[in-house]
Scaffold this motif. Structure first.
Motif, PDB file in Angstrom:
ATOM      1  N   VAL A 226       0.653  -1.341   0.164  1.00 50.43           N
ATOM      2  CA  VAL A 226      -0.079   0.071   0.184  1.00 50.43           C
ATOM      3  C   VAL A 226       0.940   1.315   0.042  1.00 50.43           C
ATOM      4  N   TYR A 227       1.756   1.467   0.773  1.00 47.06           N
ATOM      5  CA  TYR A 227       2.569   2.348   1.065  1.00 47.06           C
ATOM      6  C   TYR A 227       3.813   2.506   0.257  1.00 47.06           C
ATOM      7  N   ARG A 228       4.524   1.711  -0.145  1.00 44.37           N
ATOM      8  CA  ARG A 228       5.615   1.747  -1.091  1.00 44.37           C
ATOM      9  C   ARG A 228       5.462   1.465  -2.345  1.00 44.37           C
ATOM     10  N   HIS A 229       4.354   0.987  -2.766  1.00 43.44           N
ATOM     11  CA  HIS A 229       3.974   0.825  -4.175  1.00 43.44           C
ATOM     12  C   HIS A 229       2.649   1.577  -4.877  1.00 43.44           C
ATOM     13  N   ALA A 230       1.618   1.074  -4.277  1.00 43.02           N
ATOM     14  CA  ALA A 230       0.377   1.625  -4.709  1.00 43.02           C
ATOM     15  C   ALA A 230       0.285   3.081  -4.442  1.00 43.02           C
ATOM     16  N   LEU A 231       0.692   3.711  -3.167  1.00 44.28           N
ATOM     17  CA  LEU A 231       0.750   5.098  -2.882  1.00 44.28           C
ATOM     18  C   LEU A 231       1.513   5.811  -3.823  1.00 44.28           C
ATOM     19  N   ARG A 232       2.718   5.202  -3.901  1.00 40.47           N
ATOM     20  CA  ARG A 232       3.768   6.174  -5.038  1.00 40.47           C
ATOM     21  C   ARG A 232       3.123   6.168  -6.512  1.00 40.47           C
ATOM     22  N   ASN A 233       2.599   5.065  -6.917  1.00 44.68           N
ATOM     23  CA  ASN A 233       1.804   5.318  -8.291  1.00 44.68           C
ATOM     24  C   ASN A 233       0.759   5.985  -8.198  1.00 44.68           C
ATOM     25  N   ALA A 234      -0.042   6.157  -7.193  1.00 43.01           N
ATOM     26  CA  ALA A 234      -1.353   7.061  -6.932  1.00 43.01           C
ATOM     27  C   ALA A 234      -1.025   8.437  -6.896  1.00 43.01           C
ATOM     28  N   ALA A 235       0.422   8.853  -6.710  1.00 41.33           N
ATOM     29  CA  ALA A 235       0.872  10.113  -6.226  1.00 41.33           C
ATOM     30  C   ALA A 235       0.687  11.156  -7.414  1.00 41.33           C
ATOM     31  N   SER A 236       0.750  10.694  -8.596  1.00 44.16           N
ATOM     32  CA  SER A 236       0.813  11.661  -9.867  1.00 44.16           C
ATOM     33  C   SER A 236      -0.531  12.130 -10.001  1.00 44.16           C
ATOM     34  N   PRO A 237      -1.584  11.231  -9.932  1.00 46.62           N
ATOM     35  CA  PRO A 237      -3.001  11.863 -10.089  1.00 46.62           C
ATOM     36  C   PRO A 237      -3.281  12.684  -9.036  1.00 46.62           C
ATOM     37  N   ALA A 238      -2.739  12.114  -7.803  1.00 46.86           N
ATOM     38  CA  ALA A 238      -3.185  13.003  -6.490  1.00 46.86           C
ATOM     39  C   ALA A 238      -2.666  14.277  -6.459  1.00 46.86           C
ATOM     40  N   LEU A 239      -1.459  14.588  -7.085  1.00 43.73           N
ATOM     41  CA  LEU A 239      -0.878  15.686  -7.109  1.00 43.73           C
ATOM     42  C   LEU A 239      -1.359  16.738  -8.035  1.00 43.73           C
ATOM     43  N   VAL A 240      -2.110  16.328  -9.251  1.00 45.32           N
ATOM     44  CA  VAL A 240      -2.963  17.112  -9.945  1.00 45.32           C
ATOM     45  C   VAL A 240      -4.043  17.489  -9.251  1.00 45.32           C
ATOM     46  N   VAL A 241      -4.822  16.806  -8.467  1.00 43.91           N
ATOM     47  CA  VAL A 241      -5.896  17.263  -7.478  1.00 43.91           C
ATOM     48  C   VAL A 241      -5.587  18.290  -6.452  1.00 43.91           C
ATOM     49  N   MET A 242      -4.281  18.083  -5.999  1.00 45.54           N
ATOM     50  CA  MET A 242      -3.688  19.007  -4.902  1.00 45.54           C
ATOM     51  C   MET A 242      -3.545  20.273  -5.406  1.00 45.54           C
ATOM     52  N   SER A 243      -2.890  20.328  -6.839  1.00 47.31           N
ATOM     53  CA  SER A 243      -2.730  21.756  -7.485  1.00 47.31           C
ATOM     54  C   SER A 243      -3.854  22.184  -7.660  1.00 47.31           C
ATOM     55  N   LEU A 244      -5.076  21.684  -8.194  1.00 47.10           N
ATOM     56  CA  LEU A 244      -6.232  22.081  -8.559  1.00 47.10           C
ATOM     57  C   LEU A 244      -7.056  22.698  -7.089  1.00 47.10           C
ATOM     58  N   GLU A 245      -6.765  21.953  -6.311  1.00 43.19           N
ATOM     59  CA  GLU A 245      -7.368  22.431  -4.946  1.00 43.19           C
ATOM     60  C   GLU A 245      -6.690  23.508  -4.414  1.00 43.19           C
ATOM     61  N   PHE A 246      -5.301  23.693  -4.672  1.00 49.29           N
ATOM     62  CA  PHE A 246      -4.754  25.003  -4.216  1.00 49.29           C
ATOM     63  C   PHE A 246      -5.434  26.131  -4.937  1.00 49.29           C
ATOM     64  N   LEU A 247      -5.573  26.083  -6.237  1.00 48.98           N
ATOM     65  CA  LEU A 247      -6.298  27.188  -6.742  1.00 48.98           C
ATOM     66  C   LEU A 247      -7.444  27.321  -6.447  1.00 48.98           C
ATOM     67  N   SER A 248      -8.240  26.358  -6.120  1.00 46.58           N
ATOM     68  CA  SER A 248      -9.620  26.488  -5.664  1.00 46.58           C
ATOM     69  C   SER A 248      -9.726  27.006  -4.266  1.00 46.58           C
ATOM     70  N   MET A 249      -8.891  26.759  -3.399  1.00 46.08           N
ATOM     71  CA  MET A 249      -8.765  27.389  -2.020  1.00 46.08           C
ATOM     72  C   MET A 249      -8.409  29.068  -2.261  1.00 46.08           C
ATOM     73  N   PHE A 250      -7.448  29.173  -3.206  1.00 41.98           N
ATOM     74  CA  PHE A 250      -7.172  30.682  -3.319  1.00 41.98           C
ATOM     75  C   PHE A 250      -8.444  31.437  -3.905  1.00 41.98           C
ATOM     76  N   GLY A 251      -9.256  30.693  -4.721  1.00 39.11           N
ATOM     77  CA  GLY A 251     -10.281  31.347  -5.247  1.00 39.11           C
ATOM     78  C   GLY A 251     -11.306  31.497  -4.148  1.00 39.11           C
ATOM     79  N   GLY A 252     -11.311  30.606  -3.442  1.00 44.05           N
ATOM     80  CA  GLY A 252     -12.388  30.561  -2.387  1.00 44.05           C
ATOM     81  C   GLY A 252     -12.050  31.482  -1.083  1.00 44.05           C
ATOM     82  N   ALA A 253     -10.870  31.934  -1.172  1.00 47.33           N
ATOM     83  CA  ALA A 253     -10.558  32.784  -0.111  1.00 47.33           C
ATOM     84  C   ALA A 253     -11.317  34.242  -0.188  1.00 47.33           C
ATOM     85  N   LEU A 254     -11.950  34.434  -1.519  1.00 49.66           N
ATOM     86  CA  LEU A 254     -12.755  35.466  -1.845  1.00 49.66           C
ATOM     87  C   LEU A 254     -13.909  35.844  -0.976  1.00 49.66           C
TER      88      LEU A 254
END
Length: 313
Positions: A226-254
Motif C-alpha cells: 500500500v505505502y511503498r508501491h500503490a501510494l507512489r503510483n497514485a501520487a501523480s494523479p493525487a498531485l494534480v488534484v492537490m494543485s487544483l485544490e490549491f487554486l480552488s482554495m485561493f479563489g475560495g478565499a474571496l
C-alpha cells in the motif's frame, strides 16, 4: 526539458496578454463610472470629464492598454485610482494573508485526505464509510454557510476565536493562529471533501492492478504494497488534484476573507472590482494568470519526476 519550459512560458505570455487585454476592454465600458466613483456623488459632469482626461481614460482602449503594458515591462504596474498606492505593493502586502490561509489549509487537507483515502481504499468497512460521509458533507454545505455557522458558534457564542480581523504572524504568532483558525477550518472541510474521494478512488484503482496481485502472491506485506508501491503510483494523479485544490482554495478565499474581514488578496480583489479600480484589477488579473500557469507547470514537472511515463518533455 528546458525547451518544454520555454514553450510553456511563451504560452503563458500570450495567455497573459490576451486575458489582460480582454479584461481592459470589458472595463472600458465603465470608465465614466470610475471617475464618478473617485469624485463622489456631488461631482459635476465637467469635473468627471476633467478627471477622465487626467487619468487618460479619454483615449482609445488600445492606446491605454499598451501604455499600461509598457509600464508593466519596466516594472511599473501603476497606482490605485482611489488610494494612490502602487499596485505591486498593494497586491504583495495582501498576498501574505491569503497565502497563510491557503497553505496551512492545504497542508492539513492533504494530510487528512491522504490518510482517509488510503485507509478507505485498503481497509474498507467503517473507515470507507467515514471517508465517503466526510466527502458528502463537505459538498453538501457551501463555504459561506459553514463560515457563518462557525462564527456564530465559536466566535459569538463561545468566544473562543475572534469573529473578524487579522494579526500578522511576525507581530504575534498566537493571535495569528487564533485569527486564521476558523477560516482555515472552512477551507479544510471543502478541501478534504474534494481530495479524500479522489485519493480513495485512485488507490482503489491501483490496488486492483496486476502488479499488486503479483506482489501479494510473492508474500509481500500489505503495508509495504500500500505505502511503498500503490501510494507512489497514485501520487501523480493525487498531485494534480492537490494543485487544483490549491487554486480552488485561493479563489475560495474571496468569500472567506469577506466573511471574516481579513485584509487578504480575495477581499482586495472584490473591493477593487466594486469600485472599478482599473490598475488594481489589471494587476490582480495578471498575477492570477501567472499563478495558474506557474502551478500547472510545476505540477507537470513534478509529475514527470514521479512518473517518467507521464512526462510531457
Amino acid at each position: 526539458m528546458l525547451q518544454y519550459i520555454l514553450r510553456r512560458l511563451a504560452t503563458a505570455l500570450v495567455l497573459a496578454l490576451l486575458v489582460t487585454f480582454f479584461t481592459f476592454w470589458l472595463l472600458s465600458s465603465s470608465f465614466d463610472g470610475v471617475a464618478a466613483n473617485i469624485l463622489g456623488p456631488a461631482a459635476t459632469s465637467e469635473a468627471i470629464e476633467a478627471l477622465q482626461v487626467q487619468l487618460g481614460l479619454d483615449r482609445s482602449v488600445v492606446v491605454q492598454y499598451f501604455d499600461w503594458l509598457g509600464g508593466v515591462l519596466t516594472g511599473d504596474f501603476g497606482n490605485s485610482y482611489f488610494t494612490s498606492e502602487p499596485v505591486a505593493q498593494a497586491v504583495g502586502s495582501r498576498l501574505g494573508v491569503t497565502l497563510s490561509l491557503v497553505l496551512v489549509a492545504l497542508a492539513i487537507s492533504v494530510v487528512i485526505s491522504v490518510a482517509l483515502g488510503v485507509l478507505a481504499a485498503s481497509r474498507a468497512g467503517a473507515v470507507d464509510r467515514l471517508s465517503q460521509a466526510v466527502s458528502l458533507t463537505g459538498h453538501l454545505f457551501p463555504n459561506l454557510l459553514i463560515a457563518i455557522v462557525l462564527v456564530v458558534v465559536f466566535a459569538v457564542n463561545l468566544g473562543w476565536f475572534p469573529a473578524t480581523g487579522y494579526t500578522p504572524l511576525a507581530e504575534n504568532p498566537g493571535r495569528w493562529a487564533l485569527a486564521i483558525t476558523l477560516p482555515v477550518i472552512v477551507l479544510v472541510i471543502n478541501g478534504i471533501a474534494n481530495m479524500a474521494a479522489q485519493v480513495r478512488g485512485t488507490m482503489i484503482g491501483e490496488l486492483q492492478k496486476d502488479y499488486v496481485r503479483t506482489l501479494r502472491s510473492r508474500g509481500v506485506a500489505t503495508r509495504s504494497i500500500v505505502y511503498r508501491h500503490a501510494l507512489r503510483n497514485a501520487a501523480s494523479p493525487a498531485l494534480v488534484v492537490m494543485s487544483l485544490e490549491f487554486l480552488s482554495m485561493f479563489g475560495g478565499a474571496l468569500i472567506i476573507e469577506n466573511v471574516f474581514a481579513l485584509p487578504g488578496f480575495g477581499s482586495f480583489a472584490f473591493n477593487s472590482a466594486l469600485r472599478g479600480d482599473v490598475p488594481v484589477i489589471l494587476g490582480i488579473t495578471l498575477f492570477s494568470v501567472l499563478l495558474v500557469v506557474s502551478i500547472n507547470l510545476l505540477t507537470d514537472l513534478i509529475n514527470g519526476w514521479l512518473n517518467p511515463k507521464a512526462r510531457l518533455f
